[in-house]
Scaffold this active site. Structure first.
Site, PDB file in Angstrom:
ATOM      1  N   TYR A   5       0.826  -1.200   0.000  1.00  0.00           N
ATOM      2  CA  TYR A   5       0.000   0.000   0.000  1.00  0.00           C
ATOM      3  C   TYR A   5       0.865   1.258   0.000  1.00  0.00           C
ATOM      4  O   TYR A   5       1.683   1.477   0.899  1.00  0.00           O
ATOM      5  CB  TYR A   5      -0.964   0.011   1.194  1.00  0.00           C
ATOM      6  N   HIS A  52       0.203 -12.000   0.762  1.00  0.00           N
ATOM      7  CA  HIS A  52      -0.828 -11.136   0.154  1.00  0.00           C
ATOM      8  C   HIS A  52      -1.665 -11.896  -0.889  1.00  0.00           C
ATOM      9  O   HIS A  52      -2.855 -11.737  -0.980  1.00  0.00           O
ATOM     10  CB  HIS A  52      -0.165  -9.900  -0.457  1.00  0.00           C
TER      11      HIS A  52
HETATM   12  P1  NDP Z   1     -13.915  -0.834   1.313  1.00  0.00           P
HETATM   13  O1  NDP Z   1     -14.999  -1.718   0.840  1.00  0.00           O
HETATM   14  O2  NDP Z   1     -13.524  -0.840   2.727  1.00  0.00           O
HETATM   15  O3  NDP Z   1     -14.311   0.639   0.875  1.00  0.00           O
HETATM   16  C1  NDP Z   1     -13.479   1.743   1.079  1.00  0.00           C
HETATM   17  C2  NDP Z   1     -14.118   2.937   0.383  1.00  0.00           C
HETATM   18  O4  NDP Z   1     -15.406   3.185   0.935  1.00  0.00           O
HETATM   19  C3  NDP Z   1     -13.316   4.191   0.546  1.00  0.00           C
HETATM   20  O5  NDP Z   1     -13.433   4.923  -0.663  1.00  0.00           O
HETATM   21  C4  NDP Z   1     -14.032   4.936   1.680  1.00  0.00           C
HETATM   22  O6  NDP Z   1     -13.879   6.304   1.483  1.00  0.00           O
HETATM   23  C5  NDP Z   1     -15.460   4.492   1.494  1.00  0.00           C
HETATM   24  N1  NDP Z   1     -16.202   4.389   2.752  1.00  0.00           N
HETATM   25  C6  NDP Z   1     -15.788   3.886   3.941  1.00  0.00           C
HETATM   26  N2  NDP Z   1     -16.764   3.946   4.859  1.00  0.00           N
HETATM   27  C7  NDP Z   1     -17.838   4.503   4.233  1.00  0.00           C
HETATM   28  C8  NDP Z   1     -19.150   4.837   4.655  1.00  0.00           C
HETATM   29  N3  NDP Z   1     -19.561   4.621   5.891  1.00  0.00           N
HETATM   30  N4  NDP Z   1     -19.991   5.394   3.743  1.00  0.00           N
HETATM   31  C9  NDP Z   1     -19.588   5.630   2.476  1.00  0.00           C
HETATM   32  N5  NDP Z   1     -18.360   5.341   2.022  1.00  0.00           N
HETATM   33  C10 NDP Z   1     -17.487   4.775   2.901  1.00  0.00           C
HETATM   34  O7  NDP Z   1     -12.675  -1.112   0.330  1.00  0.00           O
HETATM   35  P2  NDP Z   1     -11.141  -1.452   0.478  1.00  0.00           P
HETATM   36  O8  NDP Z   1     -10.746  -2.014  -0.839  1.00  0.00           O
HETATM   37  O9  NDP Z   1     -10.379  -0.331   1.033  1.00  0.00           O
HETATM   38  O10 NDP Z   1     -11.113  -2.691   1.502  1.00  0.00           O
HETATM   39  C11 NDP Z   1     -10.908  -2.544   2.894  1.00  0.00           C
HETATM   40  C12 NDP Z   1      -9.498  -2.971   3.289  1.00  0.00           C
HETATM   41  O11 NDP Z   1      -9.286  -4.338   2.982  1.00  0.00           O
HETATM   42  C13 NDP Z   1      -8.396  -2.258   2.522  1.00  0.00           C
HETATM   43  O12 NDP Z   1      -8.247  -0.925   2.918  1.00  0.00           O
HETATM   44  C14 NDP Z   1      -7.239  -3.165   2.788  1.00  0.00           C
HETATM   45  O13 NDP Z   1      -6.731  -2.958   4.088  1.00  0.00           O
HETATM   46  C15 NDP Z   1      -7.899  -4.535   2.653  1.00  0.00           C
HETATM   47  N6  NDP Z   1      -7.812  -5.084   1.280  1.00  0.00           N
HETATM   48  C16 NDP Z   1      -7.069  -6.231   1.096  1.00  0.00           C
HETATM   49  C17 NDP Z   1      -6.925  -6.782  -0.155  1.00  0.00           C
HETATM   50  C18 NDP Z   1      -6.116  -8.025  -0.323  1.00  0.00           C
HETATM   51  O14 NDP Z   1      -5.800  -8.388  -1.468  1.00  0.00           O
HETATM   52  N7  NDP Z   1      -5.767  -8.711   0.736  1.00  0.00           N
HETATM   53  C19 NDP Z   1      -7.534  -6.175  -1.353  1.00  0.00           C
HETATM   54  C20 NDP Z   1      -8.359  -5.013  -1.050  1.00  0.00           C
HETATM   55  C21 NDP Z   1      -8.475  -4.510   0.224  1.00  0.00           C
HETATM   56  P3  NDP Z   1     -13.300   7.308   2.630  1.00  0.00           P
HETATM   57  O15 NDP Z   1     -11.952   6.777   3.013  1.00  0.00           O
HETATM   58  O16 NDP Z   1     -13.270   8.618   1.943  1.00  0.00           O
HETATM   59  O17 NDP Z   1     -14.297   7.239   3.759  1.00  0.00           O
END
Ligand code: NDP
Length: 280
Positions: free
Chosen positions: A53, A111
């Site tokens: 990241y 990962h």
């Molecule tokens: P999420 O499904 O957690 O969504 C994140 C997005 O949603 C951001 O744009 C955030 O914006 C927004 N968001 C968060 N809370 C709200 C809310 N209450 N209402 C509206 N919008 C919201 O996606 P991620 O892909 O980030 O997944 C979560 C975590 O999982 C990652 O951050 C990472 O740590 C992990 N991950 C692991 C992977 C792997 O291959 N092992 C792949 C993908 C993710 P804002 O920040 O502006 O609130």
């Protein structure tokens, strides 16, 4: 805070915090750190990050956010598959520890599976455990066949089973319910659901909005409550916005009724056959 038991019996929060896409924009940094710190204060003390990241910068940001709070946090990071050789994993872990400003990870994950044999990565995880640099090891993005192969390798090496499998799981990505999720539940290996909000893409769905209105909640809270509706599942939504972190924490107050679950099953169909594990 609701908890989920790892195979060792240790409890971790069912609702944690992700960090992908953090540390990408300087002007967001203050908010992102404040969001993580608020999440810790609200009990979302499991923080998920990765060397990938922001090319390590997300780990540095997490290190800053947890300074003085390290003991309250269950810290998770991940090694990239191309670093996941015996030596490569150990060096990658040491780099992550430096960036995070700590001397031990609570959980270290592969990962995703690359070309390096799983046995080599597992041996590195064992050495890191012996050196007290990681407490638990686990995997991410491994489908059922890979998990079964890993299970056999771990058994032969006298290693523990993986502490978690972190995979894509949300209302629009239900494939794991067919086989991987029940297999992990049967082994008491928690599934850590990543992108539980589908990165925000599903939040305008009319059925989610209707149920949210019915519960005086938000679509994000309904989506998270749905992921957390069953035992053995951890969700790690990412938000760099303190108000949304508070909103996400509010999910644990929500109870979805059988009628809500039926409506969601209708709108977001469960799998009826094996589907290859999806990745983001
Ligand atoms: P999420 O499904 O957690 O969504 C994140 C997005 O949603 C951001 O744009 C955030 O914006 C927004 N968001 C968060 N809370 C709200 C809310 N209450 N209402 C509206 N919008 C919201 O996606 P991620 O892909 O980030 O997944 C979560 C975590 O999982 C990652 O951050 C990472 O740590 C992990 N991950 C692991 C992977 C792997 O291959 N092992 C792949 C993908 C993710 P804002 O920040 O502006 O609130």
């Amino acid at each position: 805070m609701r908890t989920v038991a790892l195979p060792t019996g240790e409890s971790v929060p069912a609702l944690g915090q992700g960090t992908w896409n953090m540390a990408e924009r300087v002007q967001q940094r203050k908010n992102e750190i404040a969001a993580l710190q608020l999440g810790i204060d609200l009990g979302m003390t499991l923080i998920d990050t990765a060397e990938m990241y922001a090319d390590g910068a997300a780990e540095t940001l997490v290190g800053e956010a947890i300074k003085g709070r390290r003991d309250r946090v269950f810290l998770v990071s991940k090694v990239l598959p191309y670093n996941a050789t015996l030596r490569g994993t150990i060096s990658a872990c040491e780099r992550s520890l430096r960036r995070l400003g700590t001397d031990r990870l609570d959980l270290y994950l592969l990962h995703w599976r690359g070309d390096v044999p799983l046995a080599a990565t597992l041996e590195a995880f064992q050495r890191l455990q012996e050196a007290d640099k990681i407490r638990h090891w686990g995997v991410s993005n491994l489908d059922l066949e890979d998990m079964q192969e890993l299970d056999a390798i771990a058994g032969a090496a006298g290693a523990s089973c993986p502490a978690v499998n972190q995979v894509l799981y949300n209302l629009t990505r239900r494939g794991i319910e067919f086989d991987l999720l029940p297999w992990c539940q049967g082994r008491r290996i928690p599934v850590m659901a990543y992108s539980p909000l589908e990165q925000g893409r599903m939040l305008g769905h009319p059925v989610l909005r209707d149920i949210a209105a019915d519960l005086h909640a938000t679509p994000a809270q309904v989506a998270l409550a749905w992921v957390l509706r069953q035992d053995g599942v951890i969700a790690i939504p990412k938000s760099g916005n303190p108000d949304r972190v508070r909103e996400n924490r509010g999910t644990l107050e929500l109870i979805l009724t059988a009628e809500h679950l039926d409506k969601l099953d209708h709108a977001f169909r469960p799998p009826t056959r094996k589907m290859a594990l999806e990745m983001l």
